[in-house]
Scaffold this motif. Structure first.
Motif, mmCIF file in Angstrom:
data_model
loop_
_atom_site.group_PDB
_atom_site.id
_atom_site.type_symbol
_atom_site.label_atom_id
_atom_site.label_comp_id
_atom_site.label_asym_id
_atom_site.label_seq_id
_atom_site.Cartn_x
_atom_site.Cartn_y
_atom_site.Cartn_z
ATOM 1 N N GLU A 38 0.852 -1.199 0.000
ATOM 2 C CA GLU A 38 0.000 0.000 0.000
ATOM 3 C C GLU A 38 0.884 1.244 0.000
ATOM 4 O O GLU A 38 2.036 1.227 0.464
ATOM 5 C CB GLU A 38 -0.938 0.016 1.210
ATOM 6 C CG GLU A 38 -0.254 0.296 2.546
ATOM 7 C CD GLU A 38 -1.254 0.530 3.675
ATOM 8 O OE1 GLU A 38 -1.518 1.715 3.951
ATOM 9 O OE2 GLU A 38 -1.739 -0.446 4.282
ATOM 10 N N SER A 39 0.360 2.324 -0.511
ATOM 11 C CA SER A 39 1.134 3.566 -0.549
ATOM 12 C C SER A 39 0.195 4.758 -0.489
ATOM 13 O O SER A 39 -1.017 4.623 -0.667
ATOM 14 C CB SER A 39 1.989 3.634 -1.822
ATOM 15 O OG SER A 39 1.163 3.707 -2.969
ATOM 16 N N GLY A 40 0.791 5.910 -0.233
ATOM 17 C CA GLY A 40 -0.018 7.103 -0.132
ATOM 18 C C GLY A 40 0.805 8.298 0.292
ATOM 19 O O GLY A 40 2.019 8.205 0.483
ATOM 20 N N PRO A 41 0.143 9.446 0.445
ATOM 21 C CA PRO A 41 0.862 10.667 0.834
ATOM 22 C C PRO A 41 1.348 10.576 2.283
ATOM 23 O O PRO A 41 0.799 9.845 3.104
ATOM 24 C CB PRO A 41 -0.181 11.764 0.652
ATOM 25 C CG PRO A 41 -1.496 11.061 0.801
ATOM 26 C CD PRO A 41 -1.296 9.689 0.257
ATOM 27 N N HIS A 42 2.368 11.352 2.563
ATOM 28 C CA HIS A 42 2.945 11.366 3.925
ATOM 29 C C HIS A 42 3.454 12.773 4.207
ATOM 30 O O HIS A 42 3.544 13.618 3.295
ATOM 31 C CB HIS A 42 4.075 10.351 4.022
ATOM 32 C CG HIS A 42 5.222 10.653 3.104
ATOM 33 N ND1 HIS A 42 6.414 11.168 3.520
ATOM 34 C CD2 HIS A 42 5.320 10.539 1.732
ATOM 35 C CE1 HIS A 42 7.223 11.340 2.483
ATOM 36 N NE2 HIS A 42 6.562 10.970 1.369
ATOM 37 N N GLU A 43 3.787 13.024 5.447
ATOM 38 C CA GLU A 43 4.263 14.361 5.839
ATOM 39 C C GLU A 43 5.631 14.246 6.496
ATOM 40 O O GLU A 43 5.748 13.963 7.694
ATOM 41 C CB GLU A 43 3.277 14.998 6.826
ATOM 42 C CG GLU A 43 1.899 15.225 6.243
ATOM 43 C CD GLU A 43 0.932 15.758 7.306
ATOM 44 O OE1 GLU A 43 1.413 16.187 8.367
ATOM 45 O OE2 GLU A 43 -0.279 15.707 7.053
ATOM 46 N N PRO A 44 6.710 14.422 5.712
ATOM 47 C CA PRO A 44 8.053 14.346 6.292
ATOM 48 C C PRO A 44 8.339 15.553 7.187
ATOM 49 O O PRO A 44 7.884 16.667 6.914
ATOM 50 C CB PRO A 44 8.973 14.335 5.072
ATOM 51 C CG PRO A 44 8.182 14.970 3.981
ATOM 52 C CD PRO A 44 6.738 14.669 4.266
ATOM 53 N N VAL A 45 9.064 15.296 8.259
ATOM 54 C CA VAL A 45 9.421 16.369 9.194
ATOM 55 C C VAL A 45 10.874 16.205 9.616
ATOM 56 O O VAL A 45 11.429 15.105 9.598
ATOM 57 C CB VAL A 45 8.533 16.350 10.458
ATOM 58 C CG1 VAL A 45 7.110 16.740 10.137
ATOM 59 C CG2 VAL A 45 8.583 14.990 11.148
ATOM 60 N N ILE A 46 11.464 17.313 9.998
ATOM 61 C CA ILE A 46 12.826 17.305 10.552
ATOM 62 C C ILE A 46 12.721 17.667 12.025
ATOM 63 O O ILE A 46 12.122 18.695 12.379
ATOM 64 C CB ILE A 46 13.730 18.326 9.828
ATOM 65 C CG1 ILE A 46 13.877 17.943 8.349
ATOM 66 C CG2 ILE A 46 15.099 18.391 10.502
ATOM 67 C CD1 ILE A 46 14.603 19.000 7.531
ATOM 68 N N ILE A 47 13.274 16.814 12.858
ATOM 69 C CA ILE A 47 13.245 17.078 14.297
ATOM 70 C C ILE A 47 14.668 17.380 14.763
ATOM 71 O O ILE A 47 15.587 16.570 14.566
ATOM 72 C CB ILE A 47 12.668 15.873 15.069
ATOM 73 C CG1 ILE A 47 11.208 15.657 14.654
ATOM 74 C CG2 ILE A 47 12.780 16.074 16.571
ATOM 75 C CD1 ILE A 47 10.559 14.457 15.272
ATOM 76 N N GLN A 48 14.823 18.562 15.349
ATOM 77 C CA GLN A 48 16.140 18.951 15.848
ATOM 78 C C GLN A 48 16.226 18.603 17.339
ATOM 79 O O GLN A 48 15.335 18.908 18.126
ATOM 80 C CB GLN A 48 16.368 20.450 15.664
ATOM 81 C CG GLN A 48 17.742 20.906 16.142
ATOM 82 C CD GLN A 48 17.975 22.391 15.916
ATOM 83 O OE1 GLN A 48 17.138 23.077 15.317
ATOM 84 N NE2 GLN A 48 19.097 22.902 16.396
#
Length: 653
Positions: A448-458
């Motif tokens: 399965e696949s779909g949209p995602h929300e990448p984030v950078i955590i400092q």
């Protein structure tokens, strides 16, 4: 008449009541052919330096090291102690048999043996050895009295420990105070105390020297679930930005979704250290407070003997488990399901090989009453751990999900409890930090696949955590090593610093000397404590591993696998070396060199040994006129022992 000697008046009263010695006398009870008397802690102690030689009364470097030709004991200088001792001595010298009813451990054995030795006991001695003070246990113990000689090894270990502490404490304290104290007061040095303080100081220095560093992690959220990338901790934000830019427009794909059923065994039963750790974490009790409270519970017949270092029960306890469970009427809602069928017997609980003198701490089955609120907390901690041990495993579902976006892999894990098992016992209590981090995962399908929300955590790197009493006790138990695995920790107990019964007192001693202090739950070294450790140049005194090795030898003495005289000689040699190293550093280096190269005889005079001097290898008998010398280097390389031996054999000198 048979004379019973208990470790304290309250225990003597209980024993006297049970065996029929109900007539109260001055310092003892009498009746039924018995006289029951008591000590109250140590009545005797090792003699002080000035009891051996008058000059040892004064602190002087030229009188070090102080090594008595034979160690002696004396009464503690206290009128109450002297009065009670004379009662014991009179009874012992007019009886047909003595029954040692002292605390059933190394320290209790030492206390009683010293008193009997000082009282010049000449009659046979039996030993009452019990794990609880209930009437049933005491009667059973009197029916199965043991020969006192069965505990000679236990006494040898206790005596070796006391002599070792005297040798190192008396000599090292005077040595470092006189050499480096500069009028600042006594620098107290101890065989266990000093490496414990060194652990705290070293941790503190690590914290102070720590420089935080920024790092960045790339994560992404897919279907409300956070996934962590396999990029780890990135030291440059630019790389994190590049990674996010490369995957932002690409779909997230599930590579695998795996659910495995697992089992979580119940926590082990308590030994003393584990109980002190638990009570410090849950209630903020100090190790010393917990020890005092569990000792009170033992004397009130509510729990078994507490000064233990095993988490196992012996096989002979198994038939008694249902009876103990039935006695826990205040916890009947938890015990009832267990009593409906036969109690399980597993190697995690019952193992004779893991039990020496006493088994793990468990309730006796006597209903609790007349205890303080804090004692109630300690009691319930022991009782619930005991009940939980016999519950089924907790069944969990462990989920691992792997995903991918472009070239970057992602992972998420979660856990779901399917069957609580032993966790029912702790329902309603605050969950462990580890459990709080676990999360229930939704169901995913491979592909399965779909949209995602990448984030950078400092984030920033974190300094080492300061010790709490709980973590310090664990560090003492494992000689400074960070061990989380219960089975591995169990294996390392023989090498721990101190014994379970003494660790609380060591920590309290450091507080009392103002070497350490509390700041909320954490422990820090004071300026004085730091100075003490910085003053001590000898690594041996500060080494948790080497101190742990001494502890192992003491336990081997207790098992009959090491000679107490050899142990004492090793301690004497250590104290002599320590003194020479501090007072005569050059001569000490030469002596050390002799020992290091001591197996090579001088080929010229045949009397001395080859040692390493300042410019060459030479004969240790140089003062007698031997001028044998071999240069350090040959063809630009330093000569080692093998080359030296070959040169001597080939007569290249």
């Amino acid at each position: 008449m048979k004379v019973c000697i208990a470790e304290k008046p309250s225990v003597a009263k209980d024993i006297a009541e049970i065996i029929g010695a109900k007539q109260r006398k001055d310092g003892y009870y009498e009746g039924g052919g018995y006289q029951v008397t008591w000590t109250f802690g140590h009545l005797c102690t090792l003699k002080e330096p000035n009891d051996y030689l008058e000059k040892w009364k004064y602190w002087n470097l030229r009188d070090l090291p102080m090594i008595p030709s034979r160690f002696g004991i004396k009464l503690i200088n206290d009128e109450g102690v002297k009065k009670q001792f004379h009662v014991i001595k009179r009874l012992v010298q007019n009886c047909e048999e003595v029954i040692n009813c002292g605390d059933a451990g190394q320290e209790g054995e030492l206390i009683q043996r010293w008193v009997l030795h000082k009282a010049q006991c000449k009659v046979p001695v039996k030993r009452l050895w019990i794990s609880s003070l209930t009437e049933e246990a005491i009667l059973e113990g009197f029916n199965k009295l043991k020969d006192a000689n069965d505990f000679n090894r236990l006494y040898a270990a206790g005596s070796s420990r006391a002599i070792g502490d005297w040798l190192l404490g008396m000599n090292a304290t005077r040595l470092f105070t006189l050499k480096y104290g500069s009028g600042k007061g006594v620098l107290s040095i101890g065989r266990v105390q000093t490496p414990t303080l060194a652990m705290i100081v070293n941790r503190q220095k690590e914290i102070e020297a720590f420089v935080p560093e920024d790092y960045w992690e790339v994560k992404t959220v897919y279907r409300e679930t956070e996934f962590s990338s396999n990029l780890g901790k990135l030291k440059q934000q630019e790389k994190a930005d590049e990674a996010v830019a490369s995957i932002k427009e690409l779909p997230f794909e599930i590579v695998s979704f795996e659910v495995k059923e697992g089992k979580e065994s119940s926590p082990r039963l308590f030994d003393l250290t584990a109980l002190q750790v638990e009570c410090n974490k849950k209630f903020g009790f100090s190790a010393d407070d917990t020890l005092k409270m569990i000792q009170n519970l033992y004397e009130k017949k509510l729990v078994t003997y507490p000064r233990v270092d095993t988490t196992y029960l012996s096989d002979d306890i198994y038939p008694k488990i249902p009876g103990i469970m039935k006695g826990l009427t205040h916890l009947s809602a938890l015990t009832a399901p267990l009593l409906e069928k036969p109690i399980k017997k597993t190697k995690q609980i019952f193992d004779n090989k893991k039990v020496t003198d006493h088994h793990a701490i468990i309730p006796t089955g006597v209903a609790p009453g007349g205890i303080t609120p804090d004692e109630q907390k300690v009691y319930m901690t022991v009782a619930k751990r005991f009940i939980a041990a016999f519950y089924p495993d907790c069944i969990v579902s462990n989920t691992t999900v792997l995903g991918q976006v472009g070239e970057i892999e992602f992972k998420a894990t979660g856990k779901q409890i399917l069957s609580q098992g032993w966790r029912v016992v702790y329902e309603g209590e605050k969950a462990d930090e580890k459990d709080e981090k676990d999360k229930i995962m939704p169901t995913f399908e491979e592909g399965e696949s779909g949209p995602h929300e990448p984030v950078i955590i400092q984030r920033q790197t974190s300094p080492p955590k300061p010790y709490t009493e709980a973590t310090l006790l664990r560090a003492m138990e494992t000689a400074g090593r960070q061990i989380d695995d219960e089975e591995l920790r169990e294996m390392l107990k023989d090498n721990g610093i101190g014994r379970p019964s003494t660790r609380a007192n060591i920590i309290e001693t450091l507080f009392r000397r103002k070497y350490i202090e509390r700041k909320r739950k954490t422990i820090f070294a004071t300026e004085t404590g730091v100075q003490v450790i910085e003053t001590i140049s000898n690594d041996l005194l500060k080494s948790p591993e080497l101190t742990g090795d001494w502890e192992k030898k003491l336990r081997l003495i207790e098992k009959g696998e090491y000679d107490s005289e050899i142990f004492k000689k090793e301690l004497v040699d250590m104290v002599v070396d320590l003194t020479n190293e501090i007072l005569f550093p050059e001569q000490f280096k030469m002596q050390k060199a002799i020992r290091e190269m001591g197996d090579v005889d001088c080929p010229k005079c045949k009397e001395g040994k080859i040692i390493k001097g300042r410019k060459a290898y030479g004969c240790s008998a140089y003062k007698s006129g031997c001028n044998f010398r071999v240069p350090f280097e040959q063809d630009g390389k330093e000569i080692g022992q093998e080359e030296l031996e070959k040169m001597i054999a080939d007569k290249v000198w």
